[in-house]
Motif scaffolding. Structure first.
Motif: not given
Length: 70
Positions: A56-57, A62-63, A67-70
């Motif tokens: 989960e962590d 990873w998510r 989101e940061t890269a997008a």
């Protein structure tokens, strides 16, 4: 391998998340001079939960990275 041990292992494979069955099997293992295997059976629920938490962590990190890269 003892027939009862084979039966326990087959039951555990069919009921993977049955912690009570694992505890009964661990008692059987102690009674049949297999204390190391008994300890592994007793620890399985804890290890399973730790693994779930780690996954989960990891998925959360990873998510966030995506989101940061997008």
């Amino acid at each position: 391998m003892h027939p009862e041990q084979m039966a326990f292992e087959a039951a555990i494979r069919k009921n993977w998340d049955d912690d009570e069955l694992r505890l009964v099997f661990s008692d059987w293992l102690v009674d049949h001079d297999q204390p190391e295997e008994a300890e592994r059976m007793r620890r399985w629920p804890e290890v399973r939960e730790q693994s779930k938490k780690w996954l989960e962590d990891f998925a959360h990190a990873w998510r966030e990275r995506d989101e940061t890269a997008a």
